[in-house]
Design a protein around this motif. Structure first.
Motif, PDB file in Angstrom:
ATOM      1  N   TYR A 173       0.849  -1.201   0.000  1.00  0.00           N
ATOM      2  CA  TYR A 173       0.000   0.000   0.000  1.00  0.00           C
ATOM      3  C   TYR A 173       0.883   1.249   0.000  1.00  0.00           C
ATOM      4  O   TYR A 173       1.965   1.255   0.592  1.00  0.00           O
ATOM      5  CB  TYR A 173      -0.904   0.005   1.228  1.00  0.00           C
ATOM      6  CG  TYR A 173      -2.208  -0.737   1.034  1.00  0.00           C
ATOM      7  CD1 TYR A 173      -2.311  -1.795   0.131  1.00  0.00           C
ATOM      8  CD2 TYR A 173      -3.333  -0.396   1.755  1.00  0.00           C
ATOM      9  CE1 TYR A 173      -3.499  -2.469  -0.041  1.00  0.00           C
ATOM     10  CE2 TYR A 173      -4.544  -1.068   1.596  1.00  0.00           C
ATOM     11  CZ  TYR A 173      -4.614  -2.115   0.689  1.00  0.00           C
ATOM     12  OH  TYR A 173      -5.798  -2.780   0.520  1.00  0.00           O
ATOM     13  N   ASP A 191      -9.856  12.846  -7.766  1.00  0.00           N
ATOM     14  CA  ASP A 191      -8.843  11.941  -7.224  1.00  0.00           C
ATOM     15  C   ASP A 191      -9.307  11.485  -5.846  1.00  0.00           C
ATOM     16  O   ASP A 191     -10.071  12.175  -5.169  1.00  0.00           O
ATOM     17  CB  ASP A 191      -7.497  12.656  -7.123  1.00  0.00           C
ATOM     18  CG  ASP A 191      -6.871  12.884  -8.491  1.00  0.00           C
ATOM     19  OD1 ASP A 191      -6.704  11.908  -9.226  1.00  0.00           O
ATOM     20  OD2 ASP A 191      -6.566  14.053  -8.813  1.00  0.00           O
ATOM     21  N   SER A 206      -4.572   4.362   1.991  1.00  0.00           N
ATOM     22  CA  SER A 206      -4.195   4.074   0.615  1.00  0.00           C
ATOM     23  C   SER A 206      -4.545   5.266  -0.270  1.00  0.00           C
ATOM     24  O   SER A 206      -5.120   6.259   0.181  1.00  0.00           O
ATOM     25  CB  SER A 206      -4.928   2.813   0.119  1.00  0.00           C
ATOM     26  OG  SER A 206      -4.490   2.431  -1.164  1.00  0.00           O
ATOM     27  N   SER A 207      -4.201   5.168  -1.554  1.00  0.00           N
ATOM     28  CA  SER A 207      -4.530   6.231  -2.498  1.00  0.00           C
ATOM     29  C   SER A 207      -4.468   5.675  -3.909  1.00  0.00           C
ATOM     30  O   SER A 207      -4.003   4.561  -4.139  1.00  0.00           O
ATOM     31  CB  SER A 207      -3.574   7.420  -2.348  1.00  0.00           C
ATOM     32  OG  SER A 207      -2.234   7.028  -2.616  1.00  0.00           O
ATOM     33  N   ARG A 208      -4.944   6.494  -4.867  1.00  0.00           N
ATOM     34  CA  ARG A 208      -4.976   6.073  -6.269  1.00  0.00           C
ATOM     35  C   ARG A 208      -4.291   7.125  -7.126  1.00  0.00           C
ATOM     36  O   ARG A 208      -4.724   8.266  -7.180  1.00  0.00           O
ATOM     37  CB  ARG A 208      -6.432   5.916  -6.718  1.00  0.00           C
ATOM     38  CG  ARG A 208      -6.613   5.475  -8.164  1.00  0.00           C
ATOM     39  CD  ARG A 208      -8.085   5.530  -8.562  1.00  0.00           C
ATOM     40  NE  ARG A 208      -8.579   6.913  -8.629  1.00  0.00           N
ATOM     41  CZ  ARG A 208      -9.864   7.240  -8.740  1.00  0.00           C
ATOM     42  NH1 ARG A 208     -10.781   6.295  -8.750  1.00  0.00           N
ATOM     43  NH2 ARG A 208     -10.238   8.508  -8.823  1.00  0.00           N
ATOM     44  N   GLY A 247      -4.125  11.129  -6.095  1.00  0.00           N
ATOM     45  CA  GLY A 247      -4.446  10.542  -4.800  1.00  0.00           C
ATOM     46  C   GLY A 247      -3.280  10.646  -3.838  1.00  0.00           C
ATOM     47  O   GLY A 247      -3.472  10.877  -2.630  1.00  0.00           O
ATOM     48  N   TRP A 270     -14.517   1.236  -6.741  1.00  0.00           N
ATOM     49  CA  TRP A 270     -13.622   1.378  -5.581  1.00  0.00           C
ATOM     50  C   TRP A 270     -14.323   2.247  -4.556  1.00  0.00           C
ATOM     51  O   TRP A 270     -14.694   3.388  -4.844  1.00  0.00           O
ATOM     52  CB  TRP A 270     -12.292   2.004  -6.001  1.00  0.00           C
ATOM     53  CG  TRP A 270     -11.272   1.943  -4.896  1.00  0.00           C
ATOM     54  CD1 TRP A 270     -11.075   0.911  -4.016  1.00  0.00           C
ATOM     55  CD2 TRP A 270     -10.309   2.952  -4.565  1.00  0.00           C
ATOM     56  NE1 TRP A 270     -10.041   1.211  -3.162  1.00  0.00           N
ATOM     57  CE2 TRP A 270      -9.553   2.448  -3.474  1.00  0.00           C
ATOM     58  CE3 TRP A 270     -10.013   4.203  -5.081  1.00  0.00           C
ATOM     59  CZ2 TRP A 270      -8.523   3.171  -2.892  1.00  0.00           C
ATOM     60  CZ3 TRP A 270      -8.974   4.925  -4.499  1.00  0.00           C
ATOM     61  CH2 TRP A 270      -8.239   4.416  -3.416  1.00  0.00           C
TER      62      TRP A 270
END
Length: 362
Positions: free
Chosen positions: A51, A99, A106-108, A112, A304
């Motif tokens: 992560y 975003d 966590s992030s994308r 993100g 998500w």
């Protein structure tokens, strides 16, 4: 204040004193009353799940809290209000495709990651700073058992998938991964939303029996064998009619073939929603046949997390009693026992098992 800090991947969390957060414009500071510890938290903290957390960081995904202070632009929230703190932080400068980062988790993508740098710390602490729009008022009854209400964060995830797939009252839903922590939540939420029946495939007979005991004739359990053709036939037979929608919540350890088998039980013009972790750790990915999707007009979409409105909807389902938290098994730990909580969560990740950290300041 005290907080549990991930100093590096592979090290135990360290409970230490850190600066107490302050609230500026668009921000709210909350005293954390209860926060769920995910069954896979140990995999995140070890680095196994890779992560994008950047130590040192206070982890933790949302929770129940009480507002301490709000920024100058808040118009309705007040200090003392009991709230649900949603961990899903969205950028404010793109309404169409914002975003996303999960605060403390966590992030994308790069956008993100930028959000995560601004909102790094999660709920494994006595206090946390969150975006004002991420605080959702809770009914007064939640104050009687905030640890139980912390499960809201678990239930919101499959609820987002069921909303994305447009589950309607009376429809037949198949939950791929039904015996897991999130999958069993999807079963409960679908029943609360009025599903006519829920097909629940899995390999864990004890977990299937638990689901059947709780939901009775609405629940159609299917013990999987690993034979794709036989399992697909068994799931279709259990539905006793068309499967309107499939939601997949399988973990990263599951092979793509299991997802495919479940997905291909859906009827023509049906919907498949993918929310699990299949292939995330480099394992077999899902492979759905192009011709089957096209000729049957099947909708396949990923989801998500959930839209902001899902928080309000979930609070209503819980407050009305449509989704009953009473049968859930809740084990609480104080902040000083955070590593024990992480170990307990890893060993108790079955249906309706909740490990909850309760770190209020003394």
């Amino acid at each position: 204040m005290r907080a549990a800090v991930l100093t590096r991947f592979g090290a135990p969390l360290s409970v230490r004193r850190v600066a107490r957060p302050e609230a500026g414009g668009g921000e709210t500071v909350v005293e954390v009353l209860a926060t769920c510890v995910a069954p896979y938290a140990a995999e995140v903290f070890s680095g196994e799940r890779n992560y994008p957390l950047v130590p040192p960081v206070v982890p933790g995904v949302g929770g129940v809290g009480r507002i301490v202070r709000v920024g100058p632009d808040a118009t309705r929230l007040r200090p003392g209000d009991l709230v649900w703190c949603d961990s899903t932080v969205r950028s404010r400068d793109d309404a169409l495709a914002p975003d996303i980062a999960l605060q403390g988790w966590s992030s994308r993508g790069e956008g993100g990651a930028r959000l995560a740098r601004n909102w790094p710390d999660g709920s494994f602490a006595e206090f946390m700073r969150i975006p004002t729009e991420n605080a959702y008022p809770l009914p007064a009854a939640a104050a009687d058992d905030p640890a139980r209400w912390a499960a809201l964060g678990v239930h919101c995830i499959p609820y987002g998938g069921l909303l994305a797939g447009g589950l309607a009252a009376g429809e037949t839903l198949l939950v791929s991964g039904a015996t897991g922590n999130l999958g069993s939540s999807a079963v409960a939420v679908a029943v609360a939303m009025g599903a006519g029946r829920v097909v629940a495939p899995g390999r864990n007979r004890a977990a299937l029996d638990l689901l059947a005991d709780r939901f009775g004739s609405l629940l159609r359990p299917v013990l999987l064998t690993g034979d794709e053709a036989a399992d697909r036939a068994a799931m279709s037979a259990a539905a006793d009619g068309p499967v309107d929608m499939v939601i997949d919540l399988l973990p990263p350890s599951a092979p793509g073939s299991v997802s495919r088998t479940a997905a291909m039980t859906v009827r023509a013009n049906g919907r498949v929603v993918l929310m699990g972790g299949v292939g995330m750790l480099g394992g077999e990915d899902i492979a759905l046949p192009y011709r089957w999707i096209m000729r049957n007009s099947v909708t396949v979409r990923g989801q998500w997390m959930y839209p902001r409105t899902a928080n309000v909807g979930m609070v209503r389902l819980l407050a009305s009693g449509a989704l009953d938290l009473a049968p859930e098994r809740v084990r609480t730990f104080g902040l000083d026992a955070v590593n024990d909580a992480v170990a307990h969560a890893a060993a108790h990740g079955g249906p309706f098992d909740r490990t909850v950290l309760v770190p209020p300041a003394g």
